[in-house]
Each structure stands twice: as C-alpha cells, then as structure tokens.
Motif scaffolding. Structure first.
Motif, PDB file in Angstrom:
ATOM      1  N   UNK A  10       0.820  -1.205   0.000  1.00 51.61           N
ATOM      2  CA  UNK A  10       0.000   0.000   0.000  1.00 51.61           C
ATOM      3  C   UNK A  10       0.859   1.262   0.000  1.00 51.61           C
ATOM      4  N   UNK A  11       2.047   1.160   0.592  1.00 56.20           N
ATOM      5  CA  UNK A  11       2.896   2.336   0.758  1.00 56.20           C
ATOM      6  C   UNK A  11       2.517   3.100   2.014  1.00 56.20           C
ATOM      7  N   UNK A  12       2.824   2.478   3.147  1.00 53.84           N
ATOM      8  CA  UNK A  12       2.448   3.066   4.438  1.00 53.84           C
ATOM      9  C   UNK A  12       3.278   4.298   4.774  1.00 53.84           C
ATOM     10  N   UNK A  13       2.616   5.315   5.310  1.00 55.61           N
ATOM     11  CA  UNK A  13       3.380   6.338   6.031  1.00 55.61           C
ATOM     12  C   UNK A  13       2.604   6.683   7.287  1.00 55.61           C
ATOM     13  N   UNK A  14       3.296   7.025   8.353  1.00 52.96           N
ATOM     14  CA  UNK A  14       2.638   7.168   9.665  1.00 52.96           C
ATOM     15  C   UNK A  14       1.448   8.139   9.620  1.00 52.96           C
ATOM     16  N   UNK A  15       0.357   7.730  10.262  1.00 57.11           N
ATOM     17  CA  UNK A  15      -0.817   8.587  10.382  1.00 57.11           C
ATOM     18  C   UNK A  15      -1.694   8.644   9.147  1.00 57.11           C
ATOM     19  N   UNK A  16      -1.358   7.889   8.130  1.00 63.98           N
ATOM     20  CA  UNK A  16      -2.128   7.912   6.885  1.00 63.98           C
ATOM     21  C   UNK A  16      -3.458   7.189   7.089  1.00 63.98           C
ATOM     22  N   UNK A  17      -4.549   7.960   6.993  1.00 60.65           N
ATOM     23  CA  UNK A  17      -5.879   7.416   7.302  1.00 60.65           C
ATOM     24  C   UNK A  17      -6.242   6.188   6.489  1.00 60.65           C
ATOM     25  N   UNK A  18      -6.009   6.260   5.183  1.00 64.34           N
ATOM     26  CA  UNK A  18      -6.399   5.144   4.318  1.00 64.34           C
ATOM     27  C   UNK A  18      -5.642   3.870   4.680  1.00 64.34           C
ATOM     28  N   UNK A  19      -4.390   4.028   5.111  1.00 60.13           N
ATOM     29  CA  UNK A  19      -3.598   2.865   5.513  1.00 60.13           C
ATOM     30  C   UNK A  19      -4.194   2.244   6.772  1.00 60.13           C
ATOM     31  N   UNK A  20      -4.572   3.119   7.707  1.00 52.84           N
ATOM     32  CA  UNK A  20      -5.163   2.589   8.944  1.00 52.84           C
ATOM     33  C   UNK A  20      -6.480   1.874   8.665  1.00 52.84           C
ATOM     34  N   UNK A  21      -7.214   2.373   7.682  1.00 52.81           N
ATOM     35  CA  UNK A  21      -8.465   1.707   7.331  1.00 52.81           C
ATOM     36  C   UNK A  21      -8.189   0.282   6.847  1.00 52.81           C
ATOM     37  N   UNK A  22      -7.134   0.119   6.063  1.00 54.65           N
ATOM     38  CA  UNK A  22      -6.738  -1.231   5.629  1.00 54.65           C
ATOM     39  C   UNK A  22      -6.407  -2.119   6.832  1.00 54.65           C
ATOM     40  N   UNK A  23      -5.738  -1.522   7.806  1.00 54.03           N
ATOM     41  CA  UNK A  23      -5.391  -2.300   9.007  1.00 54.03           C
ATOM     42  C   UNK A  23      -6.646  -2.755   9.744  1.00 54.03           C
ATOM     43  N   UNK A  24      -7.621  -1.853   9.812  1.00 53.33           N
ATOM     44  CA  UNK A  24      -8.869  -2.187  10.494  1.00 53.33           C
ATOM     45  C   UNK A  24      -9.585  -3.330   9.770  1.00 53.33           C
TER      46      UNK A  24
END
Lengths: 224, 224
Positions: free
Chosen positions: A151-165
C-alpha cells in the motif's frame, strides 16, 4: 449447538451497548425479522425472510460488524476496547516486515494493538483489541506488514489505517466451517442489521444473498 | 412441530413395506443422506446435501411417492389398499360429469375407489383408497370427470387410468403451506429416494432443485 464452543463468540457478538442498539432498532429489521431455519455447510445461515429464502455468509457478516465497530472507535478517536496480554507475545519478523511494522507501532497503538520493537527483528505485543483477543496475533501482523508494504504506508495515513482495520476485522471474525448455535446466529443477524452497510463485508463481498420466493416458485414450475 | 397435526401423514409416508425399502436402500441415498436443515415457507424442505443446498417441494415429492405406489398396484393388477367409508358419501354431479363418471365405476373400482351410480345425477362412494381416506372425495371426482371429458375416456383405457392415478396422487399429497415436523420431512425424503423417478412429480414438475456449493461460493465471491 456444539459442545466444544467457548462462549467468546456470543460475548463478542453482543458487545454493542444497549443504547446504540436501541437507536437503530426501528430503522431496518430485514435480517432480525427473518426466521432462522438453520446453518448450511457450517458456513451459511439459512433464513426465511418476508418473501425470500436468505443465505447469510457468517464470516462476511461478522467481518462487517467488527469492521464498523473498529471504524466507529477510530472516528471518535477512541481506542477500541483492548486487553493486556498476561504473557506478552514475542516473535521475530523478516527484514521487510520489520521495516514496516517498526514505523507503525504508534498507529497500531491507536487501534488497540500495543506492539513494541524490541530491537533487531524482534517485536513484543503487550495488548490486543478485545475483538481479536482469542486469535493468533502473528499471522495478523504478517498480513498487515504485507498489505502496508504494498500500500505504501506512512505514519498517520488514514487510508492505511483503514486497511489495518479491515484486516483486524477479518482476523476477528468467525470463520467459515464453524458450527453456530441458534442463539449465535440470531445475535449475528441482529447486529448485522444494525450496521450502516449490512449488505457487504469490508472487502466488498456480499454478506447475504436472497432467493426470492417467486424465483423458487418458477424453479419448481409452480408459476410461469 | 405443529401441535394440531394428526399422525396420518407419518402413517401414510411410512406405509411402504420394510422389504421393498430394504431392497432399494443401497441403490440411491441422495436425499436420505442429506441433512434436513428445516422448512421454508411451510412448503419447501431445505437440506444440506453432499455438495449442495437442496430445496425439496413437499407437495411434488409426496405426489411422486403416492403416484408410484398407485401405479405399482395397478401394474400388479392389485387394488391399492382401500378403506370402506363408515357412512357412504352421496353427492350429485352435473350432466356432463354424470355421463363420464357413470361409465367409469368399474375402472375406478380397480383403483380402490368404489363408487356407484345411484340413478339420476346421484352417486354414492363406498370405499376410497387409503391414501386419500382423509381427503374430501367430491373435488377429486369432479377433477377426474373434467380430465376424462377432455382426455376422451373409454372403459379400460390404460392411459386414462394413469391420468386418474395422477389426480388421486395429487389429492392425497400433503399440501404446500403445511408445517411438517422433522420426522415427517425425514420420512418424506427417505421415501422419495426409493422412487423410480424421484426427481419429478407425475406432472413433470421438479421435486427438488439444488444450489451447488460452488455456485453459492461464487454468489458470495468466495471463489471466481
């Protein structure tokens, strides 16, 4: 009802507060009003709706419920209920996974997953979201690392956190090929009905399909 | 299980002799081996087959069972089991119906339906096939008259008698919109399995349809 089941699933399924339940109870009762006929293939809940045979994918349904709870907590900047592990779990990751997860410890913390980089490739998990308290944690971490690498994570990135959820919801959800009692099925359908989007799991798969009575009557040539 | 049901259906469904059962038991067990999940719309029996969700039309299934029993009796030139009415039933028919039924009394007798032309438009029924002992007889006679009028009945015509047997089977069969107990459903499926042609009712409608597991998995996008 299988004798070997722990009560955890019921607990998980009825975790929503009475208040939030009450508020939505009158809006939609499609599934809650359906009569449960039984379980098919230990994977699908078969019910009789108003004018259709309904088939609910228990895993997809539970995933949707878990996802909306985690997403609601994140929206309110609240950590979802989490649980300290009596014995913190220690494991090693590979090189690439270490690179990703080591950047993610703060973000994962806000999701109720307290993980520390112990040094080298070693991590220690101290708390996990209650939703996944009974599941193995390392496979989830590996999937998060893989997904975030892609995905290309960077800290605090909302869309990335949504994937984690979404991954957490998936790992928390009851599996296919798991026998459910009538009460467990009932609880699942009640809670699915209360979701914002009860029709799809967070990956976009349907949570239920319907076989309209009219179609069935045609299949049997009762009507043309 | 509904409290108001008489035991007659179970009796009827288990009428086949242990010997004929035994002989076929190992040939085909498609439905008998299926696990009954429950009843849908008080009309369809939902079961879990080997690799499919199966939906059985209870009326069509029962019709097939009754039809094969009546047809087997006729083939052996045996009168099917019949039952003397304690109080013979008397009724009047219309002009055209009288013309047909008055010619049919001998043939109907060989089917276990003992009916006498009393004179004028009046008929007296003295015995009925056990299969339809609990049903109203006049509606069946009216349907037979109508069908034979259209078919062009002449005494002893085999194809005409086959039509009569189909109508008797239909009138004997459990209806749609009738609640069945698990035992009644089980008996029905066991006996359908033992039929020569368990897949169709005598009118050619399907007795069951299947939703293969693979199709269901595709519907849910579990597989592509």
């Amino acid at each position: 009802p299988p004798a070997s089941r722990s009560p955890e699933i019921n607990d998980r399924l009825t975790m929503e507060t009475p208040d939030s339940r009450q508020a939505r109870l009158w809006e939609r009762r499609k599934l809650a009003d359906a009569r449960i006929i039984g379980q098919f293939n230990n994977t699908y809940i078969i019910c009789e709706g108003n004018d259709a045979l309904m088939v609910v994918d228990q895993h997809a349904a539970h995933e949707r419920i878990a996802y909306e709870r985690l997403a609601a907590a994140r929206k309110n900047n609240a950590r979802p209920p989490s649980q300290k592990l009596m014995i913190p779990e220690t494991f090693d990751l590979g090189y690439r996974e270490t690179a990703v997860i080591s950047q993610m410890t703060d973000d994962l913390g806000t999701l109720g997953l307290e993980i520390e980089h112990f040094g080298g490739n070693t991590f220690v998990v101290k708390s996990v979201p209650t939703l996944i308290a009974d599941r193995e944690i390392k496979p989830l971490i590996l999937e998060i690392a893989e997904a975030m690498d892609a995905f290309g994570y960077s800290p605090g990135l909302g869309a990335a956190l949504d994937q984690c959820i979404i991954l957490m919801a998936c790992h928390s959800a009851i599996r296919a090929r798991q026998s459910l009692s009538m009460n467990e099925m009932k609880a699942l359908l009640d809670q699915l009905d209360q979701c914002e989007n009860p029709r799809q799991c967070p990956h976009g798969r349907p949570t239920f399909v319907e076989w309209p009575l009219r179609t069935l009557e045609k299949n049997f040539k009762r009507i043309v």
